[in-house]
Design an enzyme around this catalytic site. Structure first.
Site, mmCIF file in Angstrom:
data_model
loop_
_atom_site.group_PDB
_atom_site.id
_atom_site.type_symbol
_atom_site.label_atom_id
_atom_site.label_comp_id
_atom_site.label_asym_id
_atom_site.label_seq_id
_atom_site.Cartn_x
_atom_site.Cartn_y
_atom_site.Cartn_z
ATOM 1 N N ARG A 67 1.218 -1.086 0.111
ATOM 2 C CA ARG A 67 -0.061 0.201 -0.065
ATOM 3 C C ARG A 67 1.296 1.359 0.288
ATOM 4 N NH1 ARG A 67 -5.178 -0.352 1.659
ATOM 5 N NH2 ARG A 67 -6.099 -2.548 1.962
ATOM 6 N N HIS A 112 -5.715 -3.956 -16.174
ATOM 7 C CA HIS A 112 -5.493 -5.095 -15.270
ATOM 8 C C HIS A 112 -5.242 -6.210 -16.046
ATOM 9 C CE1 HIS A 112 -5.055 -8.288 -12.079
ATOM 10 N NE2 HIS A 112 -6.364 -9.072 -12.789
HETATM 11 C C1 GRF Z 1 1.120 -4.673 -17.036
HETATM 12 O O1 GRF Z 1 0.345 -6.424 -17.215
HETATM 13 C C2 GRF Z 1 -0.723 -4.187 -16.480
HETATM 14 O O2 GRF Z 1 -1.823 -4.923 -16.945
HETATM 15 C C3 GRF Z 1 0.141 -4.911 -15.055
HETATM 16 O O3 GRF Z 1 1.552 -4.679 -14.672
HETATM 17 C C4 GRF Z 1 1.570 -4.493 -15.928
HETATM 18 C C5 GRF Z 1 2.806 -3.274 -16.236
HETATM 19 O O4 GRF Z 1 3.583 -4.015 -16.971
HETATM 20 N N1 GRF Z 1 -0.367 -4.859 -13.912
HETATM 21 P P1 GRF Z 1 4.833 -2.775 -17.633
HETATM 22 O O5 GRF Z 1 5.535 -2.217 -16.789
HETATM 23 O O6 GRF Z 1 3.225 -1.453 -18.764
HETATM 24 O O7 GRF Z 1 5.356 -3.135 -19.233
#
Ligand code: GRF
Length: 203
Positions: A67, A112
Site C-alpha cells: 500500500r 489489469h
Molecule cells: C501490465 O501487465 C499491467 O496490466 C499490470 O502490470 C503490467 C505492467 O507492465 N498491472 P509494464 O510495466 O507496463 O510493462
C-alpha cells in the site's frame, strides 16, 4: 507548455513501463502525460518517461509492502504540484487508500491483465493459463477501494492457444494491453459517459 484546457495526466508505475511507453507514443490521447511517479527507484518506467522528456520521480512508498500507507501526503503533494487532473495506473503495484482516491474521485484508471472480474490480483496471466481458460484478456477500469475492482471502461479478449507458454501469452497480452489502454484513455478523456451502478455507458 500545454494549454490550460489540456487534461494533465500522471502515470504511476512500478515496472518496466511498456504500457507507459504505449501511452506516451499514442496519437491523440486526449491529454498530456506531465509526470510519472514510481514507488521503485529502479523502475524502467522512470527511464521511459525521461526518454520522452517527461518529469519522472521515485517517491518513498512508506513502510507497507502493498500500500501507499502513511506516504499519501507526499504523493498527493507531488501530483498537485504537477497540476494533474487524471491518474493512470500502469503496473503500479500498490493499493491506494481512501484518502488518495478522494483526492481524484472517478479520475483514476487502471489496466489489469485479465477479463475482470476473473483473476484479479497478481500473476493473472499465469493463473488464466494454468486454469485452462480458452479466452483471457485485459481490462481498463476506474479505481475504487477494492483490488482490481471498479467500473469497467473497456476490455479486449485474447485467445489462449493450445501451445501457449507463459512467455508467448504474456507477449500477446502486452500488445493487447498497449492498444486497449490508449483507446480507453482517449475515450475517457474525450467522450461523455454515464455510470449506473457499476455499468458504464458511453454516450
Ligand atoms: C501490465 O501487465 C499491467 O496490466 C499490470 O502490470 C503490467 C505492467 O507492465 N498491472 P509494464 O510495466 O507496463 O510493462
Amino acid at each position: 507548455m500545454t494549454s490550460p484546457r489540456t487534461r494533465r495526466l500522471a502515470v504511476l508505475a512500478s515496472g518496466q513501463g511498456t504500457n507507459l511507453r504505449a501511452l506516451l507514443e499514442a496519437q491523440d490521447l486526449g491529454g498530456a502525460i506531465v509526470v510519472v511517479l514510481s514507488d521503485r527507484a529502479d523502475a524502467g518506467a522512470l527511464e521511459v518517461a525521461r526518454e520522452h522528456g517527461v518529469e519522472a520521480e521515485a517517491l518513498d512508498p512508506g513502510p507497507s509492502r502493498s500500500r501507499l500507507a502513511g506516504a499519501e501526503e507526499a504523493w498527493l503533494e507531488r501530483l498537485a504540484r504537477a497540476d494533474v487532473d487524471t491518474i493512470l495506473l500502469a503496473g503500479f503495484m500498490r493499493i491506494l487508500d481512501a484518502r488518495f482516491l478522494a483526492a481524484y474521485p472517478g479520475r483514476i484508471l487502471n489496466i489489469h491483465p485479465s477479463l475482470l472480474p476473473a483473476f484479479p490480483g497478481t500473476h493473472s496471466i499465469a493463473r488464466a493459463l494454468e486454469h485452462g481458460v480458452r479466452v483471457t484478456g485485459c481490462t481498463v477500469h476506474l479505481v475504487d477501494a477494492g483490488v482490481d475492482d471498479g467500473p469497467i471502461l473497456d476490455q479486449t479478449a485474447v485467445a489462449i492457444h493450445a501451445d501457449d507458454t507463459l512467455e508467448s501469452l504474456t507477449a500477446r497480452m502486452h500488445s493487447a494491453e498497449h492498444a486497449l489502454y490508449a483507446r480507453a484513455v482517449r475515450a475517457f478523456l474525450t467522450r461523455p459517459f454515464t455510470l449506473a451502478g457499476r455499468r458504464v455507458t458511453w454516450q
